[in-house]
Design a protein around this motif. Structure first.
Motif, short mmCIF file in Angstrom:
data_model
loop_
_atom_site.label_atom_id
_atom_site.label_comp_id
_atom_site.label_asym_id
_atom_site.label_seq_id
_atom_site.Cartn_x
_atom_site.Cartn_y
_atom_site.Cartn_z
N GLU A 36 0.82 -1.21 0.00
CA GLU A 36 0.00 0.00 0.00
C GLU A 36 0.86 1.26 0.00
O GLU A 36 0.39 2.34 -0.37
CB GLU A 36 -0.94 0.01 1.22
CG GLU A 36 -1.93 -1.14 1.24
CD GLU A 36 -2.87 -1.12 0.03
OE1 GLU A 36 -3.37 -0.04 -0.33
OE2 GLU A 36 -3.08 -2.20 -0.56
N LEU A 37 2.11 1.15 0.43
CA LEU A 37 3.00 2.30 0.48
C LEU A 37 4.09 2.28 -0.59
O LEU A 37 4.71 3.31 -0.85
CB LEU A 37 3.67 2.38 1.87
CG LEU A 37 2.75 2.64 3.04
CD1 LEU A 37 3.52 2.57 4.35
CD2 LEU A 37 2.06 4.00 2.90
N CYS A 38 4.32 1.14 -1.20
CA CYS A 38 5.39 1.01 -2.20
C CYS A 38 4.95 1.59 -3.54
O CYS A 38 3.95 1.16 -4.11
CB CYS A 38 5.80 -0.45 -2.38
SG CYS A 38 7.12 -0.67 -3.60
N THR A 39 5.73 2.56 -4.03
CA THR A 39 5.50 3.13 -5.36
C THR A 39 6.66 2.83 -6.29
O THR A 39 6.76 3.43 -7.36
CB THR A 39 5.32 4.66 -5.28
OG1 THR A 39 6.53 5.24 -4.77
CG2 THR A 39 4.14 5.06 -4.42
N GLU A 40 7.53 1.91 -5.90
CA GLU A 40 8.76 1.61 -6.65
C GLU A 40 9.56 2.88 -6.87
O GLU A 40 10.25 3.05 -7.86
CB GLU A 40 8.45 0.93 -7.97
CG GLU A 40 7.86 -0.46 -7.82
CD GLU A 40 7.74 -1.19 -9.15
OE1 GLU A 40 8.67 -1.10 -9.97
OE2 GLU A 40 6.70 -1.84 -9.34
N CYS A 41 9.43 3.81 -5.95
CA CYS A 41 10.11 5.10 -5.96
C CYS A 41 9.63 6.04 -7.07
O CYS A 41 10.24 7.08 -7.30
CB CYS A 41 11.63 4.95 -5.98
SG CYS A 41 12.28 4.29 -4.42
N VAL A 42 8.54 5.68 -7.75
CA VAL A 42 7.95 6.59 -8.74
C VAL A 42 7.58 7.88 -8.02
O VAL A 42 7.01 7.86 -6.93
CB VAL A 42 6.70 5.94 -9.41
CG1 VAL A 42 5.92 6.97 -10.21
CG2 VAL A 42 7.12 4.78 -10.29
N ASP A 70 1.46 4.82 -14.12
CA ASP A 70 0.47 5.85 -13.83
C ASP A 70 -0.21 5.60 -12.48
O ASP A 70 -0.44 6.53 -11.71
CB ASP A 70 -0.59 5.92 -14.94
CG ASP A 70 -0.05 6.54 -16.21
OD1 ASP A 70 0.97 7.26 -16.16
OD2 ASP A 70 -0.67 6.31 -17.27
N GLU A 71 -0.54 4.34 -12.19
CA GLU A 71 -1.16 4.00 -10.91
C GLU A 71 -0.19 4.26 -9.76
O GLU A 71 -0.59 4.74 -8.69
CB GLU A 71 -1.61 2.54 -10.90
CG GLU A 71 -2.79 2.27 -11.81
CD GLU A 71 -3.09 0.79 -11.99
OE1 GLU A 71 -4.29 0.45 -11.93
OE2 GLU A 71 -2.15 0.00 -12.19
N LYS A 75 -0.61 6.85 -6.59
CA LYS A 75 -0.36 6.43 -5.21
C LYS A 75 0.66 7.36 -4.54
O LYS A 75 0.50 7.76 -3.39
CB LYS A 75 0.14 4.98 -5.17
CG LYS A 75 0.22 4.42 -3.76
CD LYS A 75 0.94 3.11 -3.61
CE LYS A 75 0.52 1.99 -4.49
NZ LYS A 75 1.21 0.72 -4.16
N TYR A 76 1.71 7.72 -5.29
CA TYR A 76 2.72 8.66 -4.78
C TYR A 76 2.06 9.96 -4.34
O TYR A 76 2.33 10.48 -3.25
CB TYR A 76 3.78 8.92 -5.86
CG TYR A 76 4.56 10.19 -5.66
CD1 TYR A 76 5.61 10.24 -4.74
CD2 TYR A 76 4.26 11.35 -6.39
CE1 TYR A 76 6.33 11.42 -4.55
CE2 TYR A 76 4.98 12.52 -6.21
CZ TYR A 76 6.01 12.55 -5.29
OH TYR A 76 6.72 13.71 -5.09
N HIS A 77 1.17 10.50 -5.18
CA HIS A 77 0.50 11.75 -4.84
C HIS A 77 -0.42 11.59 -3.63
O HIS A 77 -0.50 12.50 -2.79
CB HIS A 77 -0.26 12.30 -6.05
CG HIS A 77 0.64 12.82 -7.12
ND1 HIS A 77 1.41 13.95 -7.00
CD2 HIS A 77 0.93 12.34 -8.35
CE1 HIS A 77 2.11 14.15 -8.09
NE2 HIS A 77 1.84 13.17 -8.93
N LEU A 78 -1.07 10.46 -3.51
CA LEU A 78 -1.94 10.22 -2.33
C LEU A 78 -1.11 10.11 -1.06
O LEU A 78 -1.49 10.65 -0.02
CB LEU A 78 -2.77 8.95 -2.53
CG LEU A 78 -3.86 9.03 -3.59
CD1 LEU A 78 -4.46 7.64 -3.83
CD2 LEU A 78 -4.94 10.01 -3.17
N PRO A 83 0.31 17.72 -5.12
CA PRO A 83 -0.70 17.77 -6.19
C PRO A 83 -0.18 17.14 -7.48
O PRO A 83 1.01 17.17 -7.78
CB PRO A 83 -0.93 19.27 -6.39
CG PRO A 83 0.27 19.94 -5.85
CD PRO A 83 0.81 19.04 -4.77
N VAL A 84 -1.09 16.56 -8.23
CA VAL A 84 -0.79 16.00 -9.53
C VAL A 84 -0.65 17.16 -10.51
O VAL A 84 -1.51 18.05 -10.55
CB VAL A 84 -1.90 15.04 -10.01
CG1 VAL A 84 -1.60 14.49 -11.39
CG2 VAL A 84 -2.09 13.92 -9.01
#
Length: 85
Positions: A36-42, A70-71, A75-78, A83-84
């Motif tokens: 739920e927290l991993c964004t692969e550093c995106v 994109d997903e 998640k990174y922004h959330l 802001p996106v």
């Protein structure tokens, strides 16, 4: 797609401090990544820092948590509240 630390982890403590989302914590036996927290550093880096610092290459994509770039960016922004654009 989130990442997954496999059973060959030697608990070297290299990955946890590198994660910008605090997605990596010590589990019962080895380090674990919260999907739920991993964004692969995106949003943070060009490639996952945990993979870059892992001395034994035990971090792989988690087939149970497949996400597009994109997903991961959403998640990174959330997570960060940024802001996106």
């Amino acid at each position: 797609m989130a990442l997954l630390i496999d059973d060959s982890c030697i608990n070297c403590d290299m990955c946890e401090p590198e994660c910008p989302n605090q997605a990596i914590t010590m589990g019962e036996e080895i380090y674990e990544i919260d999907p739920e927290l991993c964004t692969e550093c995106v949003g943070h880096y060009d490639k996952p820092t945990c993979i870059s610092v892992c001395p034994i290459d035990c971090i792989d994509p988690d087939p149970a948590h497949q996400e597009s770039e994109d997903e991961l960016l959403v998640k990174y922004h959330l997570i960060t509240g940024k802001p996106v654009v």
